[in-house]
Design a protein around this motif. Structure first.
Motif, PDB file in Angstrom:
ATOM      1  N   LEU A 166      19.888  15.299 -12.971  1.00  0.00           N
ATOM      2  CA  LEU A 166      19.958  16.742 -13.195  1.00  0.00           C
ATOM      3  C   LEU A 166      19.935  17.053 -14.686  1.00  0.00           C
ATOM      4  CD1 LEU A 166      22.611  17.782 -10.513  1.00  0.00           C
ATOM      5  CD2 LEU A 166      20.114  17.677 -10.310  1.00  0.00           C
ATOM      6  N   THR A 167      19.195  18.079 -15.043  1.00  0.00           N
ATOM      7  CA  THR A 167      19.049  18.487 -16.437  1.00  0.00           C
ATOM      8  C   THR A 167      20.142  19.474 -16.829  1.00  0.00           C
ATOM      9  OG1 THR A 167      17.674  20.411 -15.935  1.00  0.00           O
ATOM     10  CG2 THR A 167      16.529  18.275 -16.191  1.00  0.00           C
ATOM     11  N   SER A 168      20.216  19.773 -18.108  1.00  0.00           N
ATOM     12  CA  SER A 168      21.174  20.784 -18.559  1.00  0.00           C
ATOM     13  C   SER A 168      20.840  22.145 -17.946  1.00  0.00           C
ATOM     14  CB  SER A 168      21.220  20.859 -20.086  1.00  0.00           C
ATOM     15  OG  SER A 168      19.952  21.194 -20.604  1.00  0.00           O
ATOM     16  N   ASP A 169      19.564  22.447 -17.770  1.00  0.00           N
ATOM     17  CA  ASP A 169      19.175  23.687 -17.090  1.00  0.00           C
ATOM     18  C   ASP A 169      19.667  23.709 -15.641  1.00  0.00           C
ATOM     19  OD1 ASP A 169      17.928  24.717 -19.329  1.00  0.00           O
ATOM     20  OD2 ASP A 169      15.903  24.197 -18.673  1.00  0.00           O
ATOM     21  N   SER A 211       8.567  13.880  -4.497  1.00  0.00           N
ATOM     22  CA  SER A 211       8.555  12.624  -5.240  1.00  0.00           C
ATOM     23  C   SER A 211       9.934  11.973  -5.126  1.00  0.00           C
ATOM     24  CB  SER A 211       8.231  12.893  -6.706  1.00  0.00           C
ATOM     25  OG  SER A 211       9.281  13.654  -7.297  1.00  0.00           O
ATOM     26  N   GLU A 212      10.014  10.707  -5.481  1.00  0.00           N
ATOM     27  CA  GLU A 212      11.307  10.016  -5.466  1.00  0.00           C
ATOM     28  C   GLU A 212      12.312  10.743  -6.361  1.00  0.00           C
ATOM     29  OE1 GLU A 212      12.781   7.518  -3.698  1.00  0.00           O
ATOM     30  OE2 GLU A 212      10.994   7.776  -2.463  1.00  0.00           O
ATOM     31  N   GLN A 213      11.839  11.216  -7.521  1.00  0.00           N
ATOM     32  CA  GLN A 213      12.731  11.916  -8.436  1.00  0.00           C
ATOM     33  C   GLN A 213      13.247  13.215  -7.812  1.00  0.00           C
ATOM     34  OE1 GLN A 213      11.132  13.163 -12.259  1.00  0.00           O
ATOM     35  NE2 GLN A 213      13.154  12.831 -13.182  1.00  0.00           N
ATOM     36  N   ASN A 214      12.400  13.914  -7.086  1.00  0.00           N
ATOM     37  CA  ASN A 214      12.845  15.158  -6.457  1.00  0.00           C
ATOM     38  C   ASN A 214      13.733  14.912  -5.248  1.00  0.00           C
ATOM     39  OD1 ASN A 214      11.863  16.879  -8.376  1.00  0.00           O
ATOM     40  ND2 ASN A 214       9.844  16.990  -7.427  1.00  0.00           N
ATOM     41  N   ILE A 215      13.550  13.788  -4.587  1.00  0.00           N
ATOM     42  CA  ILE A 215      14.510  13.405  -3.546  1.00  0.00           C
ATOM     43  C   ILE A 215      15.852  13.080  -4.203  1.00  0.00           C
ATOM     44  CG2 ILE A 215      15.100  11.626  -1.848  1.00  0.00           C
ATOM     45  CD1 ILE A 215      12.109  11.624  -1.058  1.00  0.00           C
ATOM     46  N   GLU A 216      15.811  12.392  -5.332  1.00  0.00           N
ATOM     47  CA  GLU A 216      17.060  12.104  -6.057  1.00  0.00           C
ATOM     48  C   GLU A 216      17.740  13.400  -6.510  1.00  0.00           C
ATOM     49  OE1 GLU A 216      18.832   9.206  -6.590  1.00  0.00           O
ATOM     50  OE2 GLU A 216      17.440   8.501  -5.058  1.00  0.00           O
ATOM     51  N   ARG A 217      16.944  14.386  -6.893  1.00  0.00           N
ATOM     52  CA  ARG A 217      17.519  15.678  -7.301  1.00  0.00           C
ATOM     53  C   ARG A 217      18.243  16.358  -6.142  1.00  0.00           C
ATOM     54  NH1 ARG A 217      12.797  16.329 -10.681  1.00  0.00           N
ATOM     55  NH2 ARG A 217      13.516  16.349 -12.826  1.00  0.00           N
ATOM     56  N   ILE A 218      17.575  16.428  -4.991  1.00  0.00           N
ATOM     57  CA  ILE A 218      18.227  17.108  -3.877  1.00  0.00           C
ATOM     58  C   ILE A 218      19.421  16.297  -3.382  1.00  0.00           C
ATOM     59  CG2 ILE A 218      16.847  16.307  -1.909  1.00  0.00           C
ATOM     60  CD1 ILE A 218      16.879  19.407  -1.091  1.00  0.00           C
ATOM     61  N   LYS A 219      19.354  14.988  -3.542  1.00  0.00           N
ATOM     62  CA  LYS A 219      20.512  14.143  -3.234  1.00  0.00           C
ATOM     63  C   LYS A 219      21.670  14.478  -4.180  1.00  0.00           C
ATOM     64  CE  LYS A 219      22.017   9.334  -3.399  1.00  0.00           C
ATOM     65  NZ  LYS A 219      21.607   7.971  -3.787  1.00  0.00           N
ATOM     66  N   ALA A 220      21.369  14.651  -5.456  1.00  0.00           N
ATOM     67  CA  ALA A 220      22.404  15.028  -6.422  1.00  0.00           C
ATOM     68  C   ALA A 220      22.982  16.397  -6.085  1.00  0.00           C
ATOM     69  CB  ALA A 220      21.846  15.010  -7.842  1.00  0.00           C
ATOM     70  N   ILE A 264      30.961  20.554 -12.784  1.00  0.00           N
ATOM     71  CA  ILE A 264      30.159  21.292 -13.771  1.00  0.00           C
ATOM     72  C   ILE A 264      30.722  21.058 -15.177  1.00  0.00           C
ATOM     73  CG2 ILE A 264      29.573  23.621 -14.570  1.00  0.00           C
ATOM     74  CD1 ILE A 264      29.366  24.385 -11.554  1.00  0.00           C
ATOM     75  N   LEU A 265      32.027  21.119 -15.310  1.00  0.00           N
ATOM     76  CA  LEU A 265      32.673  20.878 -16.607  1.00  0.00           C
ATOM     77  C   LEU A 265      32.398  19.458 -17.099  1.00  0.00           C
ATOM     78  CD1 LEU A 265      34.614  21.754 -18.874  1.00  0.00           C
ATOM     79  CD2 LEU A 265      36.496  20.975 -17.431  1.00  0.00           C
ATOM     80  N   ALA A 266      32.506  18.486 -16.203  1.00  0.00           N
ATOM     81  CA  ALA A 266      32.266  17.095 -16.574  1.00  0.00           C
ATOM     82  C   ALA A 266      30.822  16.882 -17.043  1.00  0.00           C
ATOM     83  CB  ALA A 266      32.569  16.175 -15.403  1.00  0.00           C
ATOM     84  N   ASN A 267      29.929  17.745 -16.631  1.00  0.00           N
ATOM     85  CA  ASN A 267      28.516  17.615 -17.018  1.00  0.00           C
ATOM     86  C   ASN A 267      28.111  18.614 -18.105  1.00  0.00           C
ATOM     87  OD1 ASN A 267      27.083  15.487 -15.249  1.00  0.00           O
ATOM     88  ND2 ASN A 267      28.562  16.497 -13.908  1.00  0.00           N
ATOM     89  N   GLY A 268      29.107  19.191 -18.764  1.00  0.00           N
ATOM     90  CA  GLY A 268      28.882  19.974 -19.964  1.00  0.00           C
ATOM     91  C   GLY A 268      28.275  21.342 -19.798  1.00  0.00           C
ATOM     92  N   ALA A 269      28.433  21.966 -18.627  1.00  0.00           N
ATOM     93  CA  ALA A 269      27.773  23.250 -18.423  1.00  0.00           C
ATOM     94  C   ALA A 269      28.748  24.431 -18.383  1.00  0.00           C
ATOM     95  CB  ALA A 269      26.952  23.224 -17.145  1.00  0.00           C
ATOM     96  N   LEU A 294      13.373  23.936  -4.338  1.00  0.00           N
ATOM     97  CA  LEU A 294      12.017  24.137  -3.828  1.00  0.00           C
ATOM     98  C   LEU A 294      11.126  24.831  -4.853  1.00  0.00           C
ATOM     99  CD1 LEU A 294      10.119  23.922  -1.331  1.00  0.00           C
ATOM    100  CD2 LEU A 294      10.941  26.196  -0.679  1.00  0.00           C
ATOM    101  N   ASN A 295      11.605  25.909  -5.427  1.00  0.00           N
ATOM    102  CA  ASN A 295      10.776  26.704  -6.342  1.00  0.00           C
ATOM    103  C   ASN A 295      10.629  26.083  -7.723  1.00  0.00           C
ATOM    104  OD1 ASN A 295      10.092  28.900  -4.578  1.00  0.00           O
ATOM    105  ND2 ASN A 295      12.237  29.478  -4.680  1.00  0.00           N
ATOM    106  N   THR A 296      11.641  25.377  -8.187  1.00  0.00           N
ATOM    107  CA  THR A 296      11.592  24.805  -9.533  1.00  0.00           C
ATOM    108  C   THR A 296      10.904  23.452  -9.574  1.00  0.00           C
ATOM    109  OG1 THR A 296      13.627  25.966 -10.096  1.00  0.00           O
ATOM    110  CG2 THR A 296      13.003  24.124 -11.527  1.00  0.00           C
TER     111      THR A 296
END
Length: 136
Positions: A98-101, A73-82, A129-134, A58-60
């Motif tokens: 999802l970004t590296s951040d 937006s569609e992208q933000n729906i995709e984010r919350i879905k992720a 998290i490991l699979a996504n390099g974080a 919500l805040n970011t």
């Protein structure tokens, strides 16, 4: 209907009800706040972790949007879905939105709540998290 389909359906209902319950006037910030609450409720078994993730979304992504009135937006729906797939420990899902951040934030949130998570959820989340390099 699987859990992610139900979650996406509930998002669409939330958006529809915001307009219907407010005289046809859509307020994106209000509707997205309800989506964040829906996310936290949907993942209440994760306690504070779910609240942290929903607040982060919500805040970011919503309240910092260049056009808040058009959210989510569609992208933000995709984010919350992720984020929902992450909470469901869905390892084979597409997390490319999802970004590296985002991954570093998820890592920090999981680390902060590790004591309160069941071992299976913790291991699955850390694996994603490991699979996504974080993991550092």
């Amino acid at each position: 209907m699987n859990s992610i389909d139900k979650f996406l359906s509930d998002i669409q209902k939330t958006l529809k009800y915001d307009r219907a319950n407010n005289g046809g006037h859509y307020d994106a910030a209000r509707a997205c706040t309800q989506i964040a609450k829906l996310f936290a409720s949907n993942n209440r078994h994760l306690g504070a972790l779910a609240v942290s993730i929903s607040d982060y979304w919500l805040n970011t992504y919503i309240l910092q949007s260049e056009d808040v009135a058009q959210e989510p937006s569609e992208q933000n729906i995709e984010r919350i879905k992720a984020f929902q797939n992450f909470c469901d420990s869905a390892e084979d899902e597409d997390y490319s939105v999802l970004t590296s951040d985002d991954w570093e934030t998820l890592r920090d949130f999981v680390d902060d709540e590790a004591e309160t998570l069941d071992l299976d959820s913790l291991q699955n989340m850390m694996s994603i998290i490991l699979a996504n390099g974080a993991l550092s």
